[in-house]
Design a protein around this motif. Structure first.
Motif, short mmCIF file in Angstrom:
data_model
loop_
_atom_site.label_atom_id
_atom_site.label_comp_id
_atom_site.label_asym_id
_atom_site.label_seq_id
_atom_site.Cartn_x
_atom_site.Cartn_y
_atom_site.Cartn_z
N ARG A 1 0.85 -1.19 0.00
CA ARG A 1 0.00 0.00 0.00
C ARG A 1 0.88 1.23 0.00
O ARG A 1 1.84 1.30 0.75
N VAL A 2 0.53 2.19 -0.85
CA VAL A 2 1.30 3.44 -0.88
C VAL A 2 0.33 4.59 -0.68
O VAL A 2 -0.62 4.76 -1.45
N LEU A 3 0.54 5.37 0.37
CA LEU A 3 -0.31 6.53 0.62
C LEU A 3 0.59 7.74 0.85
O LEU A 3 1.63 7.65 1.49
N CYS A 4 0.16 8.91 0.32
CA CYS A 4 0.94 10.13 0.54
C CYS A 4 0.83 10.53 2.00
O CYS A 4 1.76 11.07 2.58
N SER A 5 -0.31 10.22 2.62
CA SER A 5 -0.44 10.37 4.07
C SER A 5 -1.61 9.48 4.49
O SER A 5 -2.48 9.16 3.68
N GLU A 6 -1.61 9.07 5.75
CA GLU A 6 -2.64 8.13 6.23
C GLU A 6 -4.04 8.69 6.01
O GLU A 6 -4.98 7.94 5.79
#
Ligand SMILES: [Zn+2]
Ligand SMILES: [Zn+2]
Length: 180
Positions: A133-138
């Motif tokens: 999973r890749v997220l710029c922010s939670e």
């Protein structure tokens, strides 16, 4: 960059302990290609455990630009590499077929003759360690499903309660699937 394995293959009791720069510029994963932003030289220890089996311990780290799963903005993701692999050297038709050798042989895509291709090895290991999973922010707000606006930047004002309920369900299933 190739590491010559001749010594460790031909001479008993030899081992290699070295550090080599990576030449990789990008990684292909799934349908995408992702640029490598930073890379550490690969630390390598190679010892021969059996007649034609090498044990390779490698350490490096790649920082790759990957789009956020929700808003598609690129994020720098560090992929640490720290692995131990067995490699079979010599022609596979020759002798010995114990299971250890067979499993080692499947992994030796990074061996060519008596050379170890450090970039191929790093590539394969990076794919094994690819982030699920890749997220710029939670708390990334993602894209508006109506107009595609990045909701982290601004609110577009679309009425998103009017989404087709069947579509909303599909989106739910999709996000649940991604959370796993
Ligand atoms: Zn995001
Ligand atoms: Zn919108």
């Amino acid at each position: 960059m190739n590491l010559n394995l001749t010594e460790v293959i031909l001479e008993d009791g030899r081992s290699i302990d070295t550090e080599l720069p990576l030449e990789l510029e990008e990684l292909g994963y799934g349908f995408g290609t992702y640029p490598i932003e930073e890379k550490e030289p690969m630390k390598l220890e190679v010892v021969r455990t059996k007649k034609k089996v090498l044990k390779i311990h490698g350490k490096s780290s790649l920082t790759v630009r990957i789009p956020c799963d929700r808003c598609l903005e690129e994020v720098s993701v560090r992929i640490p590499l720290d692995f131990e692999e067995l490699a079979f050297v010599g022609s596979p038709e020759e002798e010995e077929t114990d299971s250890d050798l067979e499993s080692a042989f499947e992994k030796d895509y990074f061996i060519e003759g008596y050379n170890l291709d450090v970039d191929k090895l790093a590539y394969g290991e990076a794919l094994l360690n690819w982030p699920s999973r890749v997220l710029c922010s939670e708390d990334c707000k993602g894209l508006c499903p109506v107009c595609g606006q990045n909701l982290n930047r601004s609110e577009c004002g679309c009425d998103r309660t009017q989404l087709d309920p069947r579509m909303a369900k599909v989106l739910d299933i999709f996000s649940n699937f991604k959370e796993v």
